[in-house]
Write a protein that holds these residues in place. Structure first.
Motif, mmCIF file in Angstrom:
data_model
loop_
_atom_site.group_PDB
_atom_site.id
_atom_site.type_symbol
_atom_site.label_atom_id
_atom_site.label_comp_id
_atom_site.label_asym_id
_atom_site.label_seq_id
_atom_site.Cartn_x
_atom_site.Cartn_y
_atom_site.Cartn_z
ATOM 1 N N GLU A 100 0.828 -1.210 0.000
ATOM 2 C CA GLU A 100 0.000 0.000 0.000
ATOM 3 C C GLU A 100 0.861 1.258 0.000
ATOM 4 O OE1 GLU A 100 -2.200 -3.441 1.252
ATOM 5 O OE2 GLU A 100 -0.351 -2.562 2.068
ATOM 6 N N ALA A 101 1.914 1.261 0.793
ATOM 7 C CA ALA A 101 2.792 2.435 0.846
ATOM 8 C C ALA A 101 3.504 2.644 -0.483
ATOM 9 C CB ALA A 101 3.812 2.280 1.974
ATOM 10 N N GLN A 102 3.970 1.559 -1.064
ATOM 11 C CA GLN A 102 4.667 1.674 -2.350
ATOM 12 C C GLN A 102 3.729 2.209 -3.423
ATOM 13 O OE1 GLN A 102 7.234 -1.590 -3.263
ATOM 14 N NE2 GLN A 102 7.204 -1.204 -5.476
ATOM 15 N N GLU A 103 2.504 1.731 -3.443
ATOM 16 C CA GLU A 103 1.537 2.223 -4.435
ATOM 17 C C GLU A 103 1.222 3.700 -4.211
ATOM 18 O OE1 GLU A 103 -1.996 -0.157 -4.573
ATOM 19 O OE2 GLU A 103 -1.183 -1.344 -6.243
ATOM 20 N N ALA A 104 1.083 4.103 -2.956
ATOM 21 C CA ALA A 104 0.777 5.505 -2.652
ATOM 22 C C ALA A 104 1.907 6.420 -3.118
ATOM 23 C CB ALA A 104 0.529 5.675 -1.157
ATOM 24 N N LEU A 105 3.140 6.018 -2.884
ATOM 25 C CA LEU A 105 4.283 6.823 -3.325
ATOM 26 C C LEU A 105 4.357 6.865 -4.847
ATOM 27 C CD1 LEU A 105 7.009 5.658 -0.775
ATOM 28 C CD2 LEU A 105 5.750 7.818 -0.773
ATOM 29 N N GLN A 106 4.093 5.751 -5.488
ATOM 30 C CA GLN A 106 4.118 5.716 -6.947
ATOM 31 C C GLN A 106 3.061 6.635 -7.547
ATOM 32 O OE1 GLN A 106 3.914 1.359 -7.451
ATOM 33 N NE2 GLN A 106 5.857 1.474 -8.562
ATOM 34 N N ARG A 107 1.887 6.686 -6.928
ATOM 35 C CA ARG A 107 0.850 7.586 -7.426
ATOM 36 C C ARG A 107 1.313 9.037 -7.343
ATOM 37 N NH1 ARG A 107 -2.663 3.999 -4.725
ATOM 38 N NH2 ARG A 107 -2.768 5.351 -2.892
ATOM 39 N N CYS A 108 1.990 9.384 -6.259
ATOM 40 C CA CYS A 108 2.511 10.744 -6.124
ATOM 41 C C CYS A 108 3.524 11.050 -7.225
ATOM 42 C CB CYS A 108 3.166 10.928 -4.752
ATOM 43 S SG CYS A 108 2.016 10.909 -3.360
ATOM 44 N N LEU A 109 4.369 10.077 -7.538
ATOM 45 C CA LEU A 109 5.375 10.283 -8.579
ATOM 46 C C LEU A 109 4.719 10.457 -9.946
ATOM 47 C CD1 LEU A 109 8.115 7.703 -7.502
ATOM 48 C CD2 LEU A 109 8.081 10.176 -7.111
ATOM 49 N N MET A 186 12.225 15.486 -8.603
ATOM 50 C CA MET A 186 13.243 14.523 -8.994
ATOM 51 C C MET A 186 13.873 13.868 -7.758
ATOM 52 S SD MET A 186 13.230 14.257 -12.235
ATOM 53 C CE MET A 186 11.442 14.471 -12.044
ATOM 54 N N GLN A 187 13.976 14.625 -6.675
ATOM 55 C CA GLN A 187 14.467 14.032 -5.434
ATOM 56 C C GLN A 187 13.477 13.005 -4.895
ATOM 57 O OE1 GLN A 187 15.317 17.678 -3.165
ATOM 58 N NE2 GLN A 187 17.491 17.142 -3.257
ATOM 59 N N HIS A 188 12.197 13.231 -5.106
ATOM 60 C CA HIS A 188 11.204 12.227 -4.716
ATOM 61 C C HIS A 188 11.472 10.910 -5.438
ATOM 62 C CE1 HIS A 188 7.772 15.134 -3.256
ATOM 63 N NE2 HIS A 188 8.859 15.166 -2.493
ATOM 64 N N HIS A 189 11.768 10.989 -6.729
ATOM 65 C CA HIS A 189 12.080 9.778 -7.476
ATOM 66 C C HIS A 189 13.294 9.065 -6.879
ATOM 67 C CE1 HIS A 189 9.434 9.459 -11.007
ATOM 68 N NE2 HIS A 189 9.370 10.784 -10.992
ATOM 69 N N SER A 190 14.308 9.831 -6.515
ATOM 70 C CA SER A 190 15.531 9.233 -5.973
ATOM 71 C C SER A 190 15.281 8.555 -4.636
ATOM 72 C CB SER A 190 16.614 10.307 -5.816
ATOM 73 O OG SER A 190 16.999 10.821 -7.073
ATOM 74 N N ALA A 205 20.044 9.884 3.527
ATOM 75 C CA ALA A 205 20.844 10.989 2.998
ATOM 76 C C ALA A 205 20.048 11.832 2.007
ATOM 77 C CB ALA A 205 22.108 10.446 2.339
ATOM 78 N N ILE A 206 19.262 11.180 1.169
ATOM 79 C CA ILE A 206 18.483 11.923 0.169
ATOM 80 C C ILE A 206 17.420 12.773 0.856
ATOM 81 C CG2 ILE A 206 16.893 11.730 -1.777
ATOM 82 C CD1 ILE A 206 18.390 9.124 -2.525
ATOM 83 N N MET A 207 16.745 12.216 1.858
ATOM 84 C CA MET A 207 15.698 12.981 2.532
ATOM 85 C C MET A 207 16.274 14.159 3.296
ATOM 86 S SD MET A 207 12.653 12.075 1.813
ATOM 87 C CE MET A 207 11.607 12.697 3.131
ATOM 88 N N ARG A 208 17.458 13.995 3.876
ATOM 89 C CA ARG A 208 18.078 15.126 4.563
ATOM 90 C C ARG A 208 18.460 16.212 3.562
ATOM 91 N NH1 ARG A 208 21.810 13.413 9.647
ATOM 92 N NH2 ARG A 208 21.867 15.690 9.724
ATOM 93 N N GLU A 209 18.990 15.811 2.433
ATOM 94 C CA GLU A 209 19.308 16.786 1.389
ATOM 95 C C GLU A 209 18.039 17.426 0.842
ATOM 96 O OE1 GLU A 209 20.788 19.117 -1.669
ATOM 97 O OE2 GLU A 209 21.721 18.343 0.168
ATOM 98 N N HIS A 210 16.990 16.631 0.736
ATOM 99 C CA HIS A 210 15.711 17.103 0.214
ATOM 100 C C HIS A 210 15.181 18.264 1.050
ATOM 101 C CE1 HIS A 210 12.000 16.834 -1.987
ATOM 102 N NE2 HIS A 210 11.289 16.388 -0.971
#
Length: 237
Positions: A100-109, A186-190, A205-210
């Motif tokens: 469910e979480a993976q699908e929710a994130l994919q929808r956002c992307l 694009m950071q969301h994709h990463s 690391a990506i979320m902190r940079e985000h």
């Protein structure tokens, strides 16, 4: 919040960020409603949200005052958000995302790809991005299964410009806003790639940079002075 309320909220937030509304300036419902051509209710809701974000303080029971905010205040609050969301991403990656979480994130992307794929954005696009961005971050925090992170973020959200929902948009330079928000997307994709690959350290690391990238938008996109930099410290990623 209604569309008029969102317009008032985003505009006032931008005016505070840019210094157009100076620290100590008083805001009252009726004059503000007349200024924006709306009823008092959208203004009231915007004021309450800005108070929760730490940008306004109540003044004598008859209105609000713009809170004095320093660059250090903003930087500190955004850095704390980055640490907390980075921890959430690491724990979510290590646990593994639910279907469910993976699908929710994919929808956002997918929604973000549709917004930015045409090479420009409108104000309506940026409002849509605000909503999907909020969902994206919420899913990651929930996927950590660590309630302490959500609690700490809720407290930090009361600091100026710390909340992921604290969007401020420059309606007069949408080309620049396109670059800014497309970069965040694009950071969301990463981070999504790191999450599904169960790479906890990379996701963190990506979320902190985000989060911290919001402090460098002006530098990234060409603003030349420290004053200009402050005008675009608009945590939106």
């Amino acid at each position: 919040m209604s569309k008029p309320g969102q317009l008032v909220l985003v505009t006032l937030r931008k005016m505070i960020a840019s210094g157009e509304l100076a620290a100590g300036e008083r805001l009252m419902e009726i004059p503000t409603a007349e200024r924006f051509g709306v009823s008092r209710m959208p203004v009231r809701m915007a004021f309450r949200t800005l108070e929760q974000e730490g940008l306004l303080v109540r003044f004598g029971g008859r209105g609000f005052q713009v809170r004095s905010v320093s660059a250090d205040d903003i930087a500190g609050a955004v850095e704390v958000r980055g640490v907390l969301e980075g921890l959430a991403a690491r724990q979510a990656a290590e646990r593994g995302l639910s279907h469910e979480a993976q699908e929710a994130l994919q929808r956002c992307l997918v929604e973000g790809d549709q917004l930015f794929g045409k090479g420009f954005v409108t104000e309506e696009d940026l409002q849509a991005y605000h909503d999907l961005n909020m969902r994206f971050h919420q899913v990651i925090v929930e996927a950590s299964h660590n309630p302490a992170i959500a609690d700490a973020l809720a407290r930090n959200d009361h600091l100026p410009f710390a909340s992921v929902t604290a969007l401020a948009v420059d309606r007069h330079d949408l080309a620049r806003e396109y670059r800014r928000f497309n970069y965040a997307h694009m950071q969301h994709h990463s981070v999504f790639d790191a999450l599904v690959s169960r790479q906890g350290a990379r996701a963190e690391a990506i979320m902190r940079e985000h989060a911290n990238a919001t402090l460098r938008y002006a530098e990234t996109f060409g603003a030349a002075t420290a004053d200009a930099r402050m005008k675009v410290i608009l945590p939106s990623a």
